[in-house]
Scaffold this motif. Sequence first.
Motif, mmCIF file in Angstrom:
data_model
loop_
_atom_site.group_PDB
_atom_site.id
_atom_site.type_symbol
_atom_site.label_atom_id
_atom_site.label_comp_id
_atom_site.label_asym_id
_atom_site.label_seq_id
_atom_site.Cartn_x
_atom_site.Cartn_y
_atom_site.Cartn_z
ATOM 1 N N GLY A 93 0.815 -1.215 0.000
ATOM 2 C CA GLY A 93 0.000 0.000 0.000
ATOM 3 C C GLY A 93 0.846 1.261 0.000
ATOM 4 N N PHE A 94 1.915 1.235 0.806
ATOM 5 C CA PHE A 94 2.795 2.403 0.842
ATOM 6 C C PHE A 94 3.467 2.617 -0.512
ATOM 7 C CE2 PHE A 94 6.886 4.462 1.512
ATOM 8 C CZ PHE A 94 6.470 5.613 2.136
ATOM 9 N N MET A 95 3.951 1.552 -1.119
ATOM 10 C CA MET A 95 4.631 1.691 -2.408
ATOM 11 C C MET A 95 3.665 2.160 -3.505
ATOM 12 S SD MET A 95 7.610 1.262 -1.521
ATOM 13 C CE MET A 95 8.530 1.302 -3.003
ATOM 14 N N ILE A 96 2.435 1.671 -3.500
ATOM 15 C CA ILE A 96 1.446 2.123 -4.492
ATOM 16 C C ILE A 96 1.123 3.605 -4.271
ATOM 17 C CG2 ILE A 96 -0.963 1.893 -5.222
ATOM 18 C CD1 ILE A 96 -0.699 -1.116 -4.690
ATOM 19 N N GLY A 97 0.898 3.996 -3.033
ATOM 20 C CA GLY A 97 0.595 5.397 -2.739
ATOM 21 C C GLY A 97 1.752 6.328 -3.058
ATOM 22 N N PHE A 98 2.971 5.889 -2.753
ATOM 23 C CA PHE A 98 4.144 6.693 -3.070
ATOM 24 C C PHE A 98 4.297 6.848 -4.576
ATOM 25 C CE2 PHE A 98 8.725 7.199 -3.834
ATOM 26 C CZ PHE A 98 8.979 8.308 -3.056
ATOM 27 N N ALA A 99 4.053 5.769 -5.331
ATOM 28 C CA ALA A 99 4.145 5.839 -6.794
ATOM 29 C C ALA A 99 3.074 6.764 -7.365
ATOM 30 C CB ALA A 99 4.020 4.438 -7.394
ATOM 31 N N ILE A 100 1.864 6.714 -6.814
ATOM 32 C CA ILE A 100 0.799 7.610 -7.276
ATOM 33 C C ILE A 100 1.185 9.060 -7.026
ATOM 34 C CG2 ILE A 100 -1.560 8.383 -6.783
ATOM 35 C CD1 ILE A 100 -2.261 5.422 -6.270
ATOM 36 N N ARG A 101 1.677 9.367 -5.827
ATOM 37 C CA ARG A 101 2.038 10.740 -5.489
ATOM 38 C C ARG A 101 3.224 11.236 -6.324
ATOM 39 N NH1 ARG A 101 -0.393 15.139 -3.823
ATOM 40 N NH2 ARG A 101 0.441 15.942 -1.898
ATOM 41 N N LEU A 102 4.199 10.353 -6.570
ATOM 42 C CA LEU A 102 5.336 10.716 -7.395
ATOM 43 C C LEU A 102 4.895 11.002 -8.828
ATOM 44 C CD1 LEU A 102 8.337 11.065 -6.910
ATOM 45 C CD2 LEU A 102 8.678 8.724 -7.657
ATOM 46 N N PHE A 103 3.973 10.193 -9.343
ATOM 47 C CA PHE A 103 3.436 10.420 -10.690
ATOM 48 C C PHE A 103 2.711 11.759 -10.755
ATOM 49 C CE2 PHE A 103 -0.157 10.157 -13.638
ATOM 50 C CZ PHE A 103 0.530 9.921 -14.826
ATOM 51 N N ILE A 104 1.924 12.065 -9.732
ATOM 52 C CA ILE A 104 1.207 13.345 -9.706
ATOM 53 C C ILE A 104 2.185 14.514 -9.697
ATOM 54 C CG2 ILE A 104 -0.236 14.824 -8.240
ATOM 55 C CD1 ILE A 104 -1.778 12.290 -7.433
ATOM 56 N N GLU A 105 3.231 14.430 -8.896
ATOM 57 C CA GLU A 105 4.197 15.522 -8.810
ATOM 58 C C GLU A 105 5.031 15.669 -10.075
ATOM 59 O OE1 GLU A 105 4.669 17.872 -6.433
ATOM 60 O OE2 GLU A 105 2.869 17.072 -5.499
ATOM 61 N N LEU A 106 5.433 14.546 -10.686
ATOM 62 C CA LEU A 106 6.298 14.615 -11.855
ATOM 63 C C LEU A 106 5.553 14.931 -13.143
ATOM 64 C CD1 LEU A 106 8.758 11.661 -11.237
ATOM 65 C CD2 LEU A 106 9.232 14.097 -11.090
ATOM 66 N N VAL A 107 4.330 14.426 -13.282
ATOM 67 C CA VAL A 107 3.622 14.570 -14.552
ATOM 68 C C VAL A 107 2.514 15.613 -14.476
ATOM 69 C CG1 VAL A 107 2.249 13.336 -16.268
ATOM 70 C CG2 VAL A 107 4.170 12.198 -15.183
ATOM 71 N N VAL A 108 1.635 15.490 -13.511
ATOM 72 C CA VAL A 108 0.460 16.353 -13.451
ATOM 73 C C VAL A 108 0.833 17.774 -13.023
ATOM 74 C CG1 VAL A 108 -1.795 16.659 -12.373
ATOM 75 C CG2 VAL A 108 -1.024 14.372 -13.001
ATOM 76 N N LYS A 109 1.641 17.907 -11.974
ATOM 77 C CA LYS A 109 1.988 19.228 -11.450
ATOM 78 C C LYS A 109 3.321 19.731 -11.975
ATOM 79 C CE LYS A 109 -0.533 18.862 -7.128
ATOM 80 N NZ LYS A 109 -0.413 18.921 -5.677
ATOM 81 N N LYS A 110 3.766 19.234 -13.105
ATOM 82 C CA LYS A 110 5.068 19.620 -13.645
ATOM 83 C C LYS A 110 5.139 21.118 -13.915
ATOM 84 C CE LYS A 110 8.271 18.507 -17.312
ATOM 85 N NZ LYS A 110 8.517 17.692 -18.482
#
Length: 152
Positions: A93-110
């Motif tokens: 769960g932690f790894m999935i949530g961390f990956a989701i947040r990293l994706f949001i920061e790198l791609v969505v909020k770029k």
Amino acid sequence: MQLFSTFETTELLEMAISTIEKQGIPKESIFAVPLDNRKEGRKIFDTLHLSDGTSLIDIGMGLATALSVIGASIGFKLSWGPIYWGLIGAFVGFMIGFAIRLFIELVVKKNKRVFKGKISEIILIVECEESQAGLIEDILWSHLALGVAKVK
């Protein structure tokens, strides 16, 4: 007396300067300094001394809690037992949530992290007599200055 003010780069700054000149302040007493834009992008991972207020583990902790409860509940029926499956669920769960947040920061909020496209501010310094300071300050505020300070 000196008045310091900050402006965005707009035509209002030039209108403020021309209005100040019409009030009898010479061009030599007006100084405008543009600020440089930041060249490098912001960092994703925070350091001990610098934090941007964005947490990468918030979604991961929530999913870790949820999946550890689910893993522990299902673990009563599985061979390793509830403790191991709860820990496995928490890690997944932690790894999935961390990956989701990293994706949001790198791609969505770029675009939010990049400063190159933002217009820098301009610092305007006006040297005037103390009797004119109130009038100049009113002119600066009426032309939408972001901030004004007086120094004697």
